[in-house]
Design a protein around this motif. Structure first.
Motif, mmCIF file in Angstrom:
data_model
loop_
_atom_site.group_PDB
_atom_site.id
_atom_site.type_symbol
_atom_site.label_atom_id
_atom_site.label_comp_id
_atom_site.label_asym_id
_atom_site.label_seq_id
_atom_site.Cartn_x
_atom_site.Cartn_y
_atom_site.Cartn_z
ATOM 1 N N LEU A 205 -5.131 7.410 -1.261
ATOM 2 C CA LEU A 205 -4.236 6.848 -1.848
ATOM 3 C C LEU A 205 -3.483 5.492 -1.281
ATOM 4 O O LEU A 205 -3.007 4.889 -2.220
ATOM 5 C CB LEU A 205 -2.827 7.967 -1.972
ATOM 6 N N ILE A 206 -4.024 5.352 0.059
ATOM 7 C CA ILE A 206 -3.467 4.322 0.610
ATOM 8 C C ILE A 206 -4.417 3.030 0.281
ATOM 9 O O ILE A 206 -3.726 2.107 -0.140
ATOM 10 C CB ILE A 206 -3.720 4.433 2.229
ATOM 11 N N PRO A 207 -5.700 3.169 0.251
ATOM 12 C CA PRO A 207 -6.560 1.790 -0.401
ATOM 13 C C PRO A 207 -6.322 1.819 -2.020
ATOM 14 O O PRO A 207 -6.285 0.550 -2.315
ATOM 15 C CB PRO A 207 -7.920 2.128 -0.007
ATOM 16 N N LEU A 208 -5.940 2.674 -2.455
ATOM 17 C CA LEU A 208 -5.654 2.626 -3.965
ATOM 18 C C LEU A 208 -4.493 1.687 -4.181
ATOM 19 O O LEU A 208 -4.305 1.010 -4.957
ATOM 20 C CB LEU A 208 -5.597 3.895 -4.603
ATOM 21 N N ALA A 209 -3.359 2.171 -3.545
ATOM 22 C CA ALA A 209 -2.174 1.654 -3.428
ATOM 23 C C ALA A 209 -2.148 0.261 -3.159
ATOM 24 O O ALA A 209 -1.645 -0.738 -3.693
ATOM 25 C CB ALA A 209 -1.090 2.405 -2.697
ATOM 26 N N ILE A 211 -4.698 -1.949 -3.323
ATOM 27 C CA ILE A 211 -5.541 -2.618 -4.645
ATOM 28 C C ILE A 211 -4.552 -2.792 -5.525
ATOM 29 O O ILE A 211 -4.525 -3.927 -6.295
ATOM 30 C CB ILE A 211 -6.593 -1.694 -5.009
ATOM 31 N N VAL A 212 -3.967 -1.759 -6.035
ATOM 32 C CA VAL A 212 -2.718 -1.681 -7.375
ATOM 33 C C VAL A 212 -1.719 -2.706 -6.962
ATOM 34 O O VAL A 212 -1.359 -3.278 -7.953
ATOM 35 C CB VAL A 212 -2.412 -0.295 -7.495
ATOM 36 N N GLY A 213 -1.225 -3.026 -5.650
ATOM 37 C CA GLY A 213 -0.169 -3.718 -5.417
ATOM 38 C C GLY A 213 -0.455 -5.210 -5.797
ATOM 39 O O GLY A 213 0.471 -6.138 -6.005
ATOM 40 N N ILE A 214 -1.727 -5.651 -5.514
ATOM 41 C CA ILE A 214 -1.751 -7.020 -5.816
ATOM 42 C C ILE A 214 -1.584 -7.700 -7.113
ATOM 43 O O ILE A 214 -1.031 -8.535 -7.341
ATOM 44 C CB ILE A 214 -3.274 -7.631 -5.454
ATOM 45 N N ALA A 242 1.537 0.291 2.066
ATOM 46 C CA ALA A 242 0.404 -0.305 1.481
ATOM 47 C C ALA A 242 0.412 -1.110 0.354
ATOM 48 O O ALA A 242 0.155 -2.392 0.213
ATOM 49 C CB ALA A 242 -0.854 0.683 1.509
ATOM 50 N N MET A 243 1.131 -0.528 -0.669
ATOM 51 C CA MET A 243 1.739 -1.160 -1.908
ATOM 52 C C MET A 243 2.650 -2.249 -1.550
ATOM 53 O O MET A 243 2.608 -3.489 -2.184
ATOM 54 C CB MET A 243 2.077 -0.296 -3.134
ATOM 55 N N LEU A 244 3.623 -1.975 -0.683
ATOM 56 C CA LEU A 244 4.351 -3.074 -0.483
ATOM 57 C C LEU A 244 3.911 -4.123 0.181
ATOM 58 O O LEU A 244 4.025 -5.676 -0.337
ATOM 59 C CB LEU A 244 5.634 -2.505 0.553
ATOM 60 N N ILE A 245 3.087 -4.286 1.127
ATOM 61 C CA ILE A 245 2.567 -5.143 1.844
ATOM 62 C C ILE A 245 1.375 -5.949 1.102
ATOM 63 O O ILE A 245 1.630 -7.448 0.934
ATOM 64 C CB ILE A 245 1.615 -4.864 3.184
#
Length: 288
Positions: A205-209, A211-214, A242-245
Motif C-alpha cells: 500500500l505504501i509504494p502504491l500510495a 505513485i498515486v499521489g503524484i 507516502a501519499m502526502l509527500i
C-alpha cells in the motif's frame, strides 16, 4: 448525514483558518529579518554538507508549492550554485512549509511533524548528492527565466499583513478544499471500509500510495485535513504519509515545467526520486 458533514467541515475549516492566519503572519514578519545574502554565500561555499543544510533552511523559510519552486531553481542554476545543492532545494522546498508543518503538528501530532521534517530534509540531501554523483547535471538545459526577484523586505507589520493576505488568496483555498474533502470522507465513507482495506499491514500500500499521489496534484495544505480524516477512519499512517509527500513533492504541472529546464532523463530521475522519498518515508512511519 449532511448536517454532520457540514459540522465536520466547519469545525475543521475554523481550526485550520485560525492556525493559518496566525502562523502565516508570524512567518511573514520573521522573513523580514532573515539574512538571505549570507545564506546564499553558504549555499555556494566549499563545504557541501553545510551548503546542503542551508539549502534545506532556505527551502524552509521560502515556502513554495512544487510549481513556484522552478523559477528559484533556475535562478540558482544561473548563479552557478553547486548542482547537488540546487537539487536539495528542489526536493525540499515543496515539502517544507513552516506554516503547514505547524498545522501538521497541531492536527496530526508533533511527533509526526518532527519525524516528517527530519525524513524529508535528510532524504532531500541524500537524493541531491546522489544525483550530483551520478553526473545528472549534464541533463540541465540552458534556460533563462525571468520573474524572480531578490528578497529586500524589512521587518514590517503592514507588509507582513499584506503577505498573509496574499498567501490566503493563493494557498488558503486549497486548505478549504482539503477540509471539504475530509468532511465528505468523514460523512460518506464507512470507517469499516477504510480500516479493512487501507488499515492492514500490507506493505504494498505504501509504494502504491506514493505513485498515486503524484498525478493527484493535491497540495500539502489540502492533504493535512484529508490525512487527519483518513487516519481517524483507520487508514494506516505509512500510506497516508507516502501519499502526502509524493503529492507535495511532485505534480504533473511541475513535471511539465521541469521539462522546460531539464532533459527527459533528469525529469525521469526527479519523478523516481520523489517516489523513492515518499516510499522510504512511508515505510519508516509504518515501522514506528
Amino acid at each position: 448525514m449532511w448536517i454532520d458533514m457540514l459540522k465536520s467541515f466547519l469545525s475543521i475549516a475554523a481550526e485550520l483558518t485560525l492556525l493559518f492566519i496566525v502562523i502565516s503572519f508570524a512567518i511573514s514578519l520573521l522573513q523580514g529579518v532573515i539574512p538571505y545574502e549570507k545564506i546564499e554565500k553558504k549555499l555556494a561555499g566549499k563545504n557541501k554538507f553545510i551548503g546542503a543544510m542551508f539549502a534545506v533552511l532556505f527551502a524552509f523559510i521560502t515556502p513554495f508549492c512544487s510549481c513556484s519552486t522552478i523559477p528559484v531553481v533556475v535562478n540558482m542554476l544561473k548563479r552557478k550554485l553547486p548542482f547537488g545543492i540546487v537539487m536539495v532545494f528542489l526536493f525540499s522546498s515543496p515539502v517544507l512549509d513552516p506554516t503547514i508543518l505547524t498545522i501538521m503538528g497541531v492536527v496530526l501530532g508533533w511527533k509526526v511533524s518532527v519525524i516528517y521534517t527530519v525524513l524529508t530534509s535528510f532524504l532531500s540531501i541524500i537524493i541531491g548528492f546522489v544525483l550530483e554523483f551520478m553526473g545528472a547535471e549534464k541533463y540541465v538545459k540552458n534556460v533563462v527565466m525571468s520573474g524572480y526577484e531578490e528578497n529586500s523586505k524589512k521587518f514590517n507589520l503592514k507588509l507582513a499583513a499584506q503577505e498573509t493576505l496574499d498567501l490566503m488568496k493563493s494557498v488558503y483555498p486549497y486548505l478549504v478544499i482539503g477540509a471539504a474533502i475530509g468532511a465528505v470522507i468523514h460523512g460518506l465513507v464507512p470507517t469499516e471500509f477504510i480500516s479493512s482495506v487501507f488499515g492492514r499491514d500490507n506493505w504494498w500500500l505504501i509504494p502504491l500510495a506514493a505513485i498515486v499521489g503524484i498525478p493527484l496534484y493535491i497540495r500539502l495544505s489540502s492533504m493535512i485535513p484529508i490525512s487527519q480524516i483518513l487516519i481517524m477512519k483507520g487508514m494506516a499512517l505509512g500510506p497516508v504519509m507516502a501519499m502526502l509527500i509524493s503529492s507535495a513533492g511532485a505534480s504533473l504541472p511541475e513535471v511539465i515545467l521541469l521539462k522546460s529546464i531539464f532533459k527527459k532523463e533528469l525529469v525521469v530521475m526527479f519523478v523516481l526520486s520523489v517516489v523513492a522519498m515518499s516510499t522510504i518515508s512511508g515505510f519508516i512511519f509504518y515501522l514506528i
